[in-house]
Design a protein around this motif. Structure first.
Motif, PDB file in Angstrom:
ATOM      1  N   ASP A 146       2.133   3.275 -14.137  1.00 38.74           N
ATOM      2  CA  ASP A 146       1.880   1.857 -14.414  1.00 38.74           C
ATOM      3  C   ASP A 146       2.290   0.937 -13.271  1.00 38.74           C
ATOM      4  OD1 ASP A 146       4.553   2.057 -14.723  1.00 38.74           O
ATOM      5  OD2 ASP A 146       4.610   1.399 -16.835  1.00 38.74           O
ATOM      6  N   ALA A 147       3.062   1.468 -12.311  1.00 38.22           N
ATOM      7  CA  ALA A 147       3.422   0.629 -11.163  1.00 38.22           C
ATOM      8  C   ALA A 147       2.313   0.612 -10.114  1.00 38.22           C
ATOM      9  CB  ALA A 147       4.722   1.119 -10.529  1.00 38.22           C
ATOM     10  N   VAL A 148       1.300   1.472 -10.335  1.00 37.57           N
ATOM     11  CA  VAL A 148       0.180   1.523  -9.399  1.00 37.57           C
ATOM     12  C   VAL A 148      -0.985   0.750 -10.027  1.00 37.57           C
ATOM     13  CG1 VAL A 148      -1.482   3.052  -8.269  1.00 37.57           C
ATOM     14  CG2 VAL A 148       0.913   3.743  -8.478  1.00 37.57           C
ATOM     15  N   ILE A 149      -1.483  -0.280  -9.329  1.00 34.11           N
ATOM     16  CA  ILE A 149      -2.553  -1.073  -9.943  1.00 34.11           C
ATOM     17  C   ILE A 149      -3.940  -0.662  -9.491  1.00 34.11           C
ATOM     18  CG2 ILE A 149      -1.243  -3.139 -10.583  1.00 34.11           C
ATOM     19  CD1 ILE A 149      -2.365  -4.350  -7.927  1.00 34.11           C
ATOM     20  N   ALA A 150      -4.027  -0.016  -8.325  1.00 33.57           N
ATOM     21  CA  ALA A 150      -5.341   0.432  -7.865  1.00 33.57           C
ATOM     22  C   ALA A 150      -5.163   1.741  -7.114  1.00 33.57           C
ATOM     23  CB  ALA A 150      -5.973  -0.615  -6.953  1.00 33.57           C
ATOM     24  N   VAL A 151      -6.127   2.633  -7.286  1.00 33.14           N
ATOM     25  CA  VAL A 151      -6.016   3.932  -6.612  1.00 33.14           C
ATOM     26  C   VAL A 151      -7.407   4.389  -6.199  1.00 33.14           C
ATOM     27  CG1 VAL A 151      -5.946   5.061  -8.871  1.00 33.14           C
ATOM     28  CG2 VAL A 151      -5.198   6.321  -6.856  1.00 33.14           C
ATOM     29  N   SER A 152      -7.465   4.984  -5.026  1.00 32.50           N
ATOM     30  CA  SER A 152      -8.764   5.458  -4.528  1.00 32.50           C
ATOM     31  C   SER A 152      -8.560   6.742  -3.746  1.00 32.50           C
ATOM     32  CB  SER A 152      -9.384   4.397  -3.615  1.00 32.50           C
ATOM     33  OG  SER A 152     -10.462   4.961  -2.884  1.00 32.50           O
ATOM     34  N   MET A 157      -3.287   3.907  -2.539  1.00 37.93           N
ATOM     35  CA  MET A 157      -2.948   3.163  -3.751  1.00 37.93           C
ATOM     36  C   MET A 157      -2.343   1.810  -3.414  1.00 37.93           C
ATOM     37  SD  MET A 157      -0.887   6.254  -5.484  1.00 37.93           S
ATOM     38  CE  MET A 157      -0.411   6.836  -3.896  1.00 37.93           C
ATOM     39  N   SER A 158      -2.412   0.911  -4.393  1.00 34.71           N
ATOM     40  CA  SER A 158      -1.666  -0.352  -4.295  1.00 34.71           C
ATOM     41  C   SER A 158      -0.612  -0.356  -5.376  1.00 34.71           C
ATOM     42  CB  SER A 158      -2.587  -1.543  -4.548  1.00 34.71           C
ATOM     43  OG  SER A 158      -3.436  -1.727  -3.462  1.00 34.71           O
ATOM     44  N   ALA A 159       0.625  -0.648  -4.982  1.00 37.53           N
ATOM     45  CA  ALA A 159       1.673  -0.862  -5.984  1.00 37.53           C
ATOM     46  C   ALA A 159       1.492  -2.279  -6.521  1.00 37.53           C
ATOM     47  CB  ALA A 159       3.044  -0.705  -5.362  1.00 37.53           C
ATOM     48  N   ARG A 160       2.097  -2.554  -7.663  1.00 39.79           N
ATOM     49  CA  ARG A 160       1.914  -3.885  -8.232  1.00 39.79           C
ATOM     50  C   ARG A 160       2.428  -4.958  -7.274  1.00 39.79           C
ATOM     51  NH1 ARG A 160       4.293  -3.330 -13.026  1.00 39.79           N
ATOM     52  NH2 ARG A 160       2.436  -2.500 -14.033  1.00 39.79           N
ATOM     53  N   SER A 161       3.536  -4.624  -6.574  1.00 35.23           N
ATOM     54  CA  SER A 161       4.059  -5.537  -5.557  1.00 35.23           C
ATOM     55  C   SER A 161       4.784  -4.692  -4.515  1.00 35.23           C
ATOM     56  CB  SER A 161       5.029  -6.536  -6.181  1.00 35.23           C
ATOM     57  OG  SER A 161       6.148  -5.829  -6.678  1.00 35.23           O
ATOM     58  N   ALA A 162       5.096  -5.299  -3.384  1.00 35.61           N
ATOM     59  CA  ALA A 162       5.805  -4.580  -2.321  1.00 35.61           C
ATOM     60  C   ALA A 162       7.160  -4.093  -2.833  1.00 35.61           C
ATOM     61  CB  ALA A 162       5.992  -5.484  -1.107  1.00 35.61           C
ATOM     62  N   GLU A 163       7.781  -4.893  -3.712  1.00 35.84           N
ATOM     63  CA  GLU A 163       9.105  -4.533  -4.251  1.00 35.84           C
ATOM     64  C   GLU A 163       9.027  -3.297  -5.146  1.00 35.84           C
ATOM     65  OE1 GLU A 163       7.919  -7.852  -4.452  1.00 35.84           O
ATOM     66  OE2 GLU A 163       8.977  -8.130  -2.555  1.00 35.84           O
ATOM     67  N   MET A 176       0.831  -1.212   0.000  1.00 34.79           N
ATOM     68  CA  MET A 176       0.000   0.000   0.000  1.00 34.79           C
ATOM     69  C   MET A 176       0.860   1.255   0.000  1.00 34.79           C
ATOM     70  SD  MET A 176      -3.008   0.814   2.658  1.00 34.79           S
ATOM     71  CE  MET A 176      -2.229   2.104   3.575  1.00 34.79           C
ATOM     72  N   LEU A 177       0.412   2.251  -0.774  1.00 35.14           N
ATOM     73  CA  LEU A 177       1.057   3.569  -0.788  1.00 35.14           C
ATOM     74  C   LEU A 177      -0.008   4.585  -0.479  1.00 35.14           C
ATOM     75  CD1 LEU A 177       2.665   3.584  -4.344  1.00 35.14           C
ATOM     76  CD2 LEU A 177       3.774   2.847  -2.258  1.00 35.14           C
ATOM     77  N   PHE A 178       0.390   5.711   0.037  1.00 37.76           N
ATOM     78  CA  PHE A 178      -0.611   6.764   0.190  1.00 37.76           C
ATOM     79  C   PHE A 178       0.028   8.132   0.035  1.00 37.76           C
ATOM     80  CE2 PHE A 178       0.682   7.468   4.588  1.00 37.76           C
ATOM     81  CZ  PHE A 178       1.095   6.197   4.976  1.00 37.76           C
ATOM     82  N   VAL A 179      -0.820   9.067  -0.448  1.00 39.15           N
ATOM     83  CA  VAL A 179      -0.360  10.452  -0.611  1.00 39.15           C
ATOM     84  C   VAL A 179      -1.132  11.296   0.383  1.00 39.15           C
ATOM     85  CG1 VAL A 179      -0.109  12.388  -2.187  1.00 39.15           C
ATOM     86  CG2 VAL A 179      -0.002  10.043  -3.068  1.00 39.15           C
ATOM     87  N   GLN A 222       2.941  14.580   0.296  1.00 38.74           N
ATOM     88  CA  GLN A 222       3.993  13.597   0.588  1.00 38.74           C
ATOM     89  C   GLN A 222       3.520  12.188   0.270  1.00 38.74           C
ATOM     90  OE1 GLN A 222       5.116  13.833   4.682  1.00 38.74           O
ATOM     91  NE2 GLN A 222       3.137  14.634   5.328  1.00 38.74           N
ATOM     92  N   VAL A 223       4.422  11.420  -0.324  1.00 31.93           N
ATOM     93  CA  VAL A 223       4.088  10.047  -0.688  1.00 31.93           C
ATOM     94  C   VAL A 223       4.767   9.126   0.338  1.00 31.93           C
ATOM     95  CG1 VAL A 223       4.057   8.359  -2.546  1.00 31.93           C
ATOM     96  CG2 VAL A 223       4.214  10.797  -3.081  1.00 31.93           C
ATOM     97  N   ARG A 224       3.986   8.249   0.904  1.00 34.02           N
ATOM     98  CA  ARG A 224       4.530   7.302   1.890  1.00 34.02           C
ATOM     99  C   ARG A 224       4.140   5.892   1.476  1.00 34.02           C
ATOM    100  NH1 ARG A 224       7.440  10.316   3.424  1.00 34.02           N
ATOM    101  NH2 ARG A 224       7.560  11.635   5.268  1.00 34.02           N
ATOM    102  N   SER A 225       4.922   4.915   1.932  1.00 35.34           N
ATOM    103  CA  SER A 225       4.527   3.537   1.646  1.00 35.34           C
ATOM    104  C   SER A 225       4.529   2.706   2.921  1.00 35.34           C
ATOM    105  CB  SER A 225       5.460   2.908   0.616  1.00 35.34           C
ATOM    106  OG  SER A 225       6.680   2.617   1.224  1.00 35.34           O
ATOM    107  N   GLN A 226       3.698   1.685   2.886  1.00 41.38           N
ATOM    108  CA  GLN A 226       3.618   0.766   4.022  1.00 41.38           C
ATOM    109  C   GLN A 226       4.965   0.053   4.208  1.00 41.38           C
ATOM    110  OE1 GLN A 226       1.626   0.605   6.732  1.00 41.38           O
ATOM    111  NE2 GLN A 226      -0.124   0.258   5.403  1.00 41.38           N
TER     112      GLN A 226
END
Lengths: 406, 246
Positions: free
Chosen positions: A96-102, A228-234, A60-63, A262-266
């Protein structure tokens, strides 16, 4: 002397002094068992934190909006209104590295059903929101696209809220509750997640279409964050870069301007949290390691006593043709046997102790096979290291003096 | 007659602090196959040093020592260990058996250090050696379950098991009463009659009279060397001794 005979001789010597051998091994047994147990506790808490973070979506990522200057005044980041639904669409089409966004909007308030009420937080998102946040629906259904875009007065309910308003374990799908005086029809119940690693109850939520929360509750056009969800954690890092690039463009920021978001990731959060438990593991392991070291010194002590006590035996063996190397190996193998047998018992005891700790304290415990292998190797090394000096002393004895030793 | 031990102008000095002790001051000694030699002398006469050198436990400062055709005087520690293993059998005053280890395993011990002898052969040879000393029925006994005489027999079996060219006995009857001493001497005479070469350190003249030759040391020299006349047959003495009632 060949290795088979050496092993036999060493084993016989240990059997001749059963009690002493057992007590010497006890030092190693306790050392190894505590290393294994401590590492299991450390590893267990690390794993439980990782699991919890994964339950929030490990990719998961979030802005979030960040503080910005307006006319020289530094604004608090919460007051910033820099994120909009347009940003969400831009990310969706361009990264394209983001597969879902809300989008995410939220508001706290009182949920009411009949004569029950409960303070909770309503989150607004789109169709992908549940997937991004790793929510599952146990009863009913997810939001539909039409509902999400059309400010429908529907919501999904978290287990805690359902329990408080309707009673323990009751399925409230189809009922209507009121939140800030707006009626919401419950279309589904969320699966229970439990507390997160900060002790926050993740089930104390309502989830509704973002448009509904935006327009009917908050009456605002901006959104509070983008999930958002990245395609994978990597690929989290790559996704973060792409999102930053897109948002700088949509926000029309110049080269020298700071980001207003700011963009942060899990993933980052996970790394920070697990580094804390890594330190804990190292600390626990080090303390247990000291007891293993003390056990090793116990072996050395006993081997010294044994060499002195058996000086005549050493003299005899030499007079019968035992070479220095034979004597050295005999005592070295004895010491390795003590530490390795102790190690094996210690590993078993450590596994048992881990289970007992888990049963008594309900701490998360995770026994690692790698720590058992490590303990085994360390024991062999301890046997060689602490047996070396006593064994060398034995090997260097003069046969004439040794035979005459009283 | 083949010389098993051929020692010439052998010297041994010890350095104690700054003082040099001349333990052996030029000794010539030749022992032939089949001899049963008594080495005698007061303490400090050099007989123990002599035995240590004959037994390859120690090396001489000067001189030559040829054991069974091999010059062992200049050998390293490990080479001497190998020579001891193959060519020498030791019998000690205090038996030196491993405690809590069966008679059979004690006798097997020298062969454990000879990797050419496999486990099965080792067992067979140990059994044969114990039978040769009359302990066929005591093989599984621990040393503390055996009398002094029996323990010394185990030790003799141990010295025989590697089929050595010479058996070295250091006051082997020193801890035994006279009856048991003669039993042990009878066993040694028996072995000697079968061709074993034996060197026996003792300070008891009666015991020395069981042997074929005596060599007397004093102050690092051999002062007297003579064939023993009127040899005692230990078995006859034994019969003449009154049987003690307990």
């Amino acid at each position: 002397m060949n290795i088979g005979n050496l092993l036999k001789v060493a084993l016989n010597a240990l059997k001749r002094n059963k009690m002493r051998s057992l007590l010497t091994m006890l030092g190693i047994i306790i050392g190894v068992a505590s290393v294994i147990t401590m590492l299991a506790i450390g590893q267990g808490s690390k794993k439980s934190i990782q699991d919890q973070i994964a339950s929030m979506g490990s990719n998961m990522l979030f802005v979030m909006p960040s503080s910005m200057r307006t006319g020289g005044v530094q604004q608090g980041s919460a007051s910033s209104q820099s994120l909009t639904v347009n940003d969400v669409s831009a990310i969706k089409t361009e990264c394209d590295a983001v597969i879902a966004v809300s989008p995410e909007v939220r508001s706290s308030g009182q949920a009411v059903y009949g004569n029950s009420n409960w303070p909770t937080t309503i989150y607004g998102g789109n169709v992908d929101y549940l997937e991004i946040k790793s929510w599952k629906v146990v009863s009913g259904r997810n939001l539909s696209d039409n509902e999400a875009k059309g400010s429908a007065k529907v919501c999904l309910i978290g287990r805690t809220v359902a329990d408080e308003l309707f009673g323990e374990g009751i399925d409230p799908t189809g009922e209507t509750i009121r939140f800030k005086n707006i009626p919401f029809k419950i279309i589904g119940v969320l699966e229970e997640k439990g507390q997160n690693s900060f002790g926050q109850d993740q089930d104390d939520v309502l989830i509704a279409p973002y448009t509904t929360v935006q327009k009917r509750i908050l009456a605002q056009t901006h959104i509070q964050s983008i999930q958002m969800s990245a395609r994978s954690a990597e690929e989290s890092a790559l996704a973060m870069e792409q999102v930053e690039e897109v948002l700088r463009r949509t926000h029309k920021l110049r080269e020298n301007e700071d980001n207003d978001f700011q963009v942060r990731s899990q993933e980052e959060l996970s790394t920070t949290m697990t580094s804390v438990t890594d330190i804990l593991t190292i600390l626990l392991g080090a303390i247990a390691g000291i007891s293993l070291l003390v056990g090793g010194i116990g072996i050395m002590n006993i081997m010294y006593v044994s060499v002195t006590e058996r000086t005549r035996e050493i003299g005899l063996r030499m007079s019968l043709g035992g070479k220095s190397m034979d004597i050295l190996l005999q005592f070295l193998i004895e010491s390795i046997m003590l530490s390795v047998f102790g190690g094996i018992v210690g590993i078993m005891l450590g596994f048992a102790a881990s289970q007992i700790v888990e049963a008594l304290t309900s701490w998360p415990i995770s026994v690692m096979w790698s720590s058992a292998i490590l303990a085994f190797v360390v024991c062999t090394v301890i046997g060689i290291f602490f047996g070396w000096y006593p064994a060398r002393r034995a090997a260097e004895l003069d046969p004439i003096d040794a035979l005459r030793y009283e | 007659m083949k010389a098993i031990i051929d020692i010439s102008s052998l010297k041994k000095d010890y350095y104690v602090g700054e003082v040099t002790v001349h333990a052996l001051r030029g000794v010539d000694l030749k022992i032939n196959q089949g001899e049963f030699v008594a080495i005698m002398g007061a303490s400090g006469s050099g007989k123990s040093t002599m035995l240590n050198i004959i037994g390859c436990l120690d090396r001489p400062t000067e001189g030559t020592y040829i054991l069974d055709g091999v010059n062992v005087a200049g050998m390293s520690r490990n080479e001497r260990a190998a020579i001891r293993n193959l060519k020498i059998g030791f019998v000690f005053q205090s038996y030196n058996l491993l405690s809590r280890t069966s008679a059979l395993e004690n006798v097997e011990l020298p062969l454990m250090y000879n990797s050419a002898v496999k486990a099965k052969e080792r067992r067979e040879r140990a059994v044969a050696a114990l039978e040769a000393v009359g302990l066929a029925d005591r093989m599984g006994h621990m040393p503390n379950q055996l009398s002094g005489g029996q323990q010394q027999r185990v030790a003799i079996a141990r010295s025989l098991v590697n089929d050595p060219v010479v058996i070295l006995a250091d006051e082997a009857t020193g801890n035994l009463d006279s009856r048991t001493s003669y039993e042990i001497m009878s066993l040694f005479q028996d072995l000697n009659s079968k061709g074993k070469t034996i060197v026996f350190v003792t300070h008891e003249p009666d015991i020395a009279r069981c042997m074929t030759r005596s060599v007397v040391f004093r102050d690092g020299h051999i002062i007297r060397e003579e064939e023993i006349r009127n040899r005692i047959v230990a078995g006859e003495v034994l019969e003449a001794l009154p049987v003690e009632e307990d």
